[in-house]
Design an enzyme around this catalytic site. Structure first.
Site, PDB file in Angstrom:
ATOM      1  N   ASP A  95       2.174   7.528   7.676  1.00  0.00           N
ATOM      2  CA  ASP A  95       3.331   8.424   7.857  1.00  0.00           C
ATOM      3  C   ASP A  95       4.120   8.042   9.113  1.00  0.00           C
ATOM      4  O   ASP A  95       5.270   8.442   9.286  1.00  0.00           O
ATOM      5  CB  ASP A  95       2.859   9.881   7.990  1.00  0.00           C
ATOM      6  CG  ASP A  95       3.126  10.684   6.721  1.00  0.00           C
ATOM      7  OD1 ASP A  95       4.003  10.274   5.937  1.00  0.00           O
ATOM      8  OD2 ASP A  95       2.476  11.735   6.531  1.00  0.00           O
TER       9      ASP A  95
ATOM     10  N   LYS B 190       3.251  11.368  -5.130  1.00  0.00           N
ATOM     11  CA  LYS B 190       2.728  10.220  -4.377  1.00  0.00           C
ATOM     12  C   LYS B 190       1.584   9.558  -5.140  1.00  0.00           C
ATOM     13  O   LYS B 190       1.518   8.331  -5.253  1.00  0.00           O
ATOM     14  CB  LYS B 190       2.221  10.674  -2.999  1.00  0.00           C
ATOM     15  CG  LYS B 190       3.339  11.004  -2.011  1.00  0.00           C
ATOM     16  CD  LYS B 190       2.790  11.620  -0.741  1.00  0.00           C
ATOM     17  CE  LYS B 190       3.939  12.006   0.195  1.00  0.00           C
ATOM     18  NZ  LYS B 190       3.512  12.773   1.355  1.00  0.00           N
TER      19      LYS B 190
ATOM     20  N   GLN C  93      -0.774  16.065   4.541  1.00  0.00           N
ATOM     21  CA  GLN C  93       0.433  16.763   4.088  1.00  0.00           C
ATOM     22  C   GLN C  93       0.701  17.995   4.959  1.00  0.00           C
ATOM     23  O   GLN C  93      -0.161  18.840   5.128  1.00  0.00           O
ATOM     24  CB  GLN C  93       0.278  17.156   2.609  1.00  0.00           C
ATOM     25  CG  GLN C  93       1.522  17.747   1.987  1.00  0.00           C
ATOM     26  CD  GLN C  93       2.697  16.791   1.959  1.00  0.00           C
ATOM     27  OE1 GLN C  93       2.565  15.623   1.645  1.00  0.00           O
ATOM     28  NE2 GLN C  93       3.866  17.281   2.304  1.00  0.00           N
TER      29      GLN C  93
END
Length: 295
Positions: free
Chosen positions: A119, A52, A96
């Site tokens: 997200d 990312k 995460q």
């Protein structure tokens, strides 16, 4: 049979975003800034977060890796989340998953500012998505919708069978495919581990989206001719003949099913690369929304 090439499409999207970022720079604007919160040192998470950060650099975003120790307390992590929420320099961030066992994931996700939740996991964004309002769509479902749109896969009036009801893929896909517009306007059946006679549903499906995590579960005798298959599964399977010692398999028996499919995603190189591309797209959207609010 046409391959839904996520690797190529994700590169196209990154190039489009890079051009937009350059235009923002040229106009003297602030480039998007994405942060990733990583707790502990889970190997898969490290790899994913690393890619990312690399993608951010590739397209001209600012990026920050917030690396925290495995031993961090829930309160300390919540304090960090509050700090990120209040940081005006930051457009969006992700936490995460999975988090260490002693931390309540739900509590952490609820603490994220929905306007920075790139997200798309916060209930505010999930609800807005379900109500067909502007929102951040979870990156994997967003990527699937983008593939369907760019390859002009017909979805209106089609029967879509989704296998798996996770909050990250299955549930949002069932909502997105039934929304008004293109892609969408599908008649959706959401199947899961308790579904009886699953093959009866898949045999009648025009579109199958599977996110089960069982290697090569979907066989050729479970699908009809001309089906579109989106394979979200990704499992490492031990293979002594491979130099790496393993191969990556999807939920679909690709060799068999591809012979009957009109469109199909490969694994790897299908849905996977799209996920990071759409996370970047969400971050660009967050920057635009913040910029509009600040005017």
């Amino acid at each position: 049979m046409q391959l839904l090439d996520g690797k190529k499409t994700s590169e196209d999207i990154k190039n489009e975003i890079a051009a937009e970022v350059q235009a923002i720079k040229d106009a003297g604007g602030k480039v998007p800034h994405l942060a990733a919160v990583l707790v502990g040192n889970n190997g898969a998470s490290l790899t994913y977060v690393g890619s990312k950060v690399k993608s951010c650099q590739q397209i001209g975003f600012d990026s920050t890796l917030v690396a925290l120790p495995e031993t961090i307390t829930e309160d300390e992590l919540l304090a960090k989340i509050k700090e990120l929420n209040e940081d005006d320099n930051l457009d969006g961030y992700i936490v995460q998953l999975p988090l260490p066992k002693h931390i309540d994931e739900q509590k952490i996700l609820l603490a994220i500012d929905p306007d920075k939740d790139v997200d798309g996991f916060h209930p505010t964004n999930f609800g807005r998505m379900a109500l067909e309002m502007e929102s951040f769509i979870p990156a994997t479902p967003f990527g699937i919708m983008e593939l369907l749109e760019r390859y002009k896969v017909e979805t209106a009036g089609k029967h879509t069978v989704v296998i798996g009801r996770s909050h990250i893929v299955g549930r949002p896909m069932s909502i997105l495919m039934s929304r008004k517009g293109n892609p969408g306007d599908s008649t959706v059946t959401l199947t899961h581990s308790r579904t009886k006679n699953l093959a009866e549903f898949t045999k009648n499906a025009d579109i199958i989206i599977t996110a089960l995590g069982v290697p090569e579960f979907l066989k050729a005798d479970m699908v009809k001719e001309g089906v579109t298959v989106i394979d979200v599964g990704i499992t490492r399977v031990d293979d002594a003949s491979n130099p790496k010692g393993y191969v990556i398999k999807g939920d679909v028996d690709f060799d068999g099913v591809s012979k009957k499919a009109s469109f199909i995603t490969p694994v790897p190189g299908g849905v996977g690369p799209m996920t990071i591309a759409m996370l970047l797209k969400n971050t660009l959207l967050a920057r635009k929304m913040r910029s509009a609010r600040n005017k």
